[in-house]
Design a protein around this motif. Structure first.
Motif, PDB file in Angstrom:
ATOM      1  N   LEU A   1      29.916   7.354  -1.324  1.00  0.00           N
ATOM      2  CA  LEU A   1      28.793   7.692  -2.189  1.00  0.00           C
ATOM      3  C   LEU A   1      28.095   6.408  -2.656  1.00  0.00           C
ATOM      4  O   LEU A   1      26.869   6.298  -2.635  1.00  0.00           O
ATOM      5  CB  LEU A   1      29.318   8.479  -3.397  1.00  0.00           C
ATOM      6  N   PHE A   2      28.906   5.449  -3.003  1.00  0.00           N
ATOM      7  CA  PHE A   2      28.392   4.154  -3.453  1.00  0.00           C
ATOM      8  C   PHE A   2      27.512   3.528  -2.364  1.00  0.00           C
ATOM      9  O   PHE A   2      26.399   3.104  -2.604  1.00  0.00           O
ATOM     10  CB  PHE A   2      29.579   3.244  -3.785  1.00  0.00           C
ATOM     11  N   ASN A   3      28.043   3.566  -1.123  1.00  0.00           N
ATOM     12  CA  ASN A   3      27.290   2.967  -0.015  1.00  0.00           C
ATOM     13  C   ASN A   3      25.996   3.710   0.257  1.00  0.00           C
ATOM     14  O   ASN A   3      24.976   3.098   0.551  1.00  0.00           O
ATOM     15  CB  ASN A   3      28.143   2.925   1.253  1.00  0.00           C
ATOM     16  N   SER A   4      26.022   5.038   0.187  1.00  0.00           N
ATOM     17  CA  SER A   4      24.799   5.795   0.433  1.00  0.00           C
ATOM     18  C   SER A   4      23.778   5.460  -0.637  1.00  0.00           C
ATOM     19  O   SER A   4      22.600   5.280  -0.353  1.00  0.00           O
ATOM     20  CB  SER A   4      25.042   7.302   0.406  1.00  0.00           C
ATOM     21  N   LEU A   5      24.242   5.391  -1.855  1.00  0.00           N
ATOM     22  CA  LEU A   5      23.327   5.087  -2.950  1.00  0.00           C
ATOM     23  C   LEU A   5      22.805   3.673  -2.833  1.00  0.00           C
ATOM     24  O   LEU A   5      21.625   3.409  -3.013  1.00  0.00           O
ATOM     25  CB  LEU A   5      24.024   5.290  -4.296  1.00  0.00           C
ATOM     26  N   ALA A   6      23.680   2.769  -2.519  1.00  0.00           N
ATOM     27  CA  ALA A   6      23.291   1.363  -2.445  1.00  0.00           C
ATOM     28  C   ALA A   6      22.561   1.079  -1.142  1.00  0.00           C
ATOM     29  O   ALA A   6      21.946   0.044  -0.985  1.00  0.00           O
ATOM     30  CB  ALA A   6      24.518   0.476  -2.570  1.00  0.00           C
ATOM     31  N   LYS A   7      22.626   2.016  -0.199  1.00  0.00           N
ATOM     32  CA  LYS A   7      22.010   1.899   1.136  1.00  0.00           C
ATOM     33  C   LYS A   7      22.427   0.619   1.844  1.00  0.00           C
ATOM     34  O   LYS A   7      21.689   0.014   2.582  1.00  0.00           O
ATOM     35  CB  LYS A   7      20.486   1.994   1.044  1.00  0.00           C
ATOM     36  N   LYS A   8      23.579   0.163   1.573  1.00  0.00           N
ATOM     37  CA  LYS A   8      24.099  -0.950   2.351  1.00  0.00           C
ATOM     38  C   LYS A   8      25.619  -0.909   2.318  1.00  0.00           C
ATOM     39  O   LYS A   8      26.208  -0.364   1.400  1.00  0.00           O
ATOM     40  CB  LYS A   8      23.583  -2.298   1.833  1.00  0.00           C
ATOM     41  N   GLN A   9      26.201  -1.487   3.368  1.00  0.00           N
ATOM     42  CA  GLN A   9      27.656  -1.473   3.457  1.00  0.00           C
ATOM     43  C   GLN A   9      28.261  -2.502   2.536  1.00  0.00           C
ATOM     44  O   GLN A   9      28.745  -3.522   2.986  1.00  0.00           O
ATOM     45  CB  GLN A   9      28.083  -1.813   4.891  1.00  0.00           C
TER      46      GLN A   9
END
Ligand code: GTP
Ligand code: MG
Length: 262
Positions: free
Chosen positions: A191-199
């Motif tokens: 979820l964090f990665n999707s929100l942050a749009k980066k790995q």
């Protein structure tokens, strides 16, 4: 304005009075104190405050020779407590000449490069003792305490809050902080990665992969939102040893920094 609460680890040889100091600061009998070396087996953490400053204190098991695997795990845990801490208090006994173990503890604490205090406890048993008698360990400042009578502890706390401002990172902005919390492996990092749009966060299919807090700042409708991805929180009792335990402290401190917790 948010701030990270400092973590203080109390370390030292077995039976020097670490748990007594911990209890004295909390003004309650939180942990067992007994005249038997090795009473504390597990690091215990509590939130404490002094003169308007909050901090975490961790009571650790006493440093001993690792005779078996279990003892070794405990000793590892003490090292990790010291590593995760912002300030380390090394405790020794006033009436006993500095031992080999005291030296080991002092060395380990100083090696971290963090602020270290020397607490010379049981000073009721060495009435003539002066702080300068204990300089040989190379630790400064030095405090004489009698934890069982709550004596001398105030001076330690006064010094702690003197240095605490260094750990407070004021972020005076209108950023909204959202902490992602939850049991291990429920998809927080995804979820964090999707929100942050980066790995940014390490995503792995292993419960407890995140050992610390990952942060990302995203812009949404002109507003900055800071996401805090935390280590999974398990029920206490299921919390393992070492790093994981200290990640949980970090998660708890993220809860405090956040405006919204998901
Ligand atoms: N005389 C005296 N006794 C103390 C003082 N502080 C603690 N004690 C006693 O020393 C013993 C050990 O105290 P603890 O606080 O359990 O010591 P610890 O360092 O946590 O011990 P472990 O967890 O076994 O490593 C207990 O019997 C305490 O009552 C003190 O300032 N003076
Ligand atoms: Mg103890």
């Amino acid at each position: 304005m948010s701030k990270k609460l400092p973590i203080v680890a109390i370390v030292g040889r077995a039976n020097v009075g670490k748990s007594s100091i911990f209890n004295s600061i909390l003004r309650r009998r939180e942990v067992i104190v007994a005249n038997e070396p090795g009473t504390t087996r597990d690091a215990i953490t509590a939130k404490a405050h002094w003169e308007g400053s909050d901090f975490w204190i961790v009571d650790t098991a006493g440093i001993k020779d690792a005779e078996d695997d279990f003892e070794f795990t405990i000793q590892e845990q003490i090292m990790q407590a010291a590593d995760s801490a912002d300030v380390i208090w090394v405790v020794i006994e006033a009436h006993i000449a500095i031992t080999e173990e005291d030296r080991r503890v002092a060395k380990m604490a100083l090696k971290t490069g963090k602020p270290v205090f020397l607490i010379v406890n049981k000073s009721d048993k060495a009435r003539r003792a002066k702080a300068t008698d204990y300089q040989r360990l190379g630790i400064k400042p030095i405090f004489l305490t009698t934890a069982s009578q709550n004596r001398g502890i105030d001076a330690v706390l006064d010094e702690l809050i003197e240095i605490i401002p260094h750990f407070q990172q004021p972020e005076a902005d209108d950023r909204l902080r959202i902490a992602l919390l939850g049991r291990p492996n429920v998809g927080k990092s995804h979820l964090f990665n999707s929100l942050a749009k980066k790995q940014q966060a390490i995503v792995a299919d292993v419960a407890g992969t995140t050992r610390d807090i990952n942060r990302a700042v995203v812009k949404y409708q002109g507003r900055e939102i800071e996401l805090l991805d935390t280590a999974g929180i398990r029920r206490s009792g299921k919390i393992g040893q070492g790093i994981e335990r200290f990640s949980v402290i970090r998660s708890l401190s993220a809860i405090e920094q956040a405006d919204v917790c998901l």
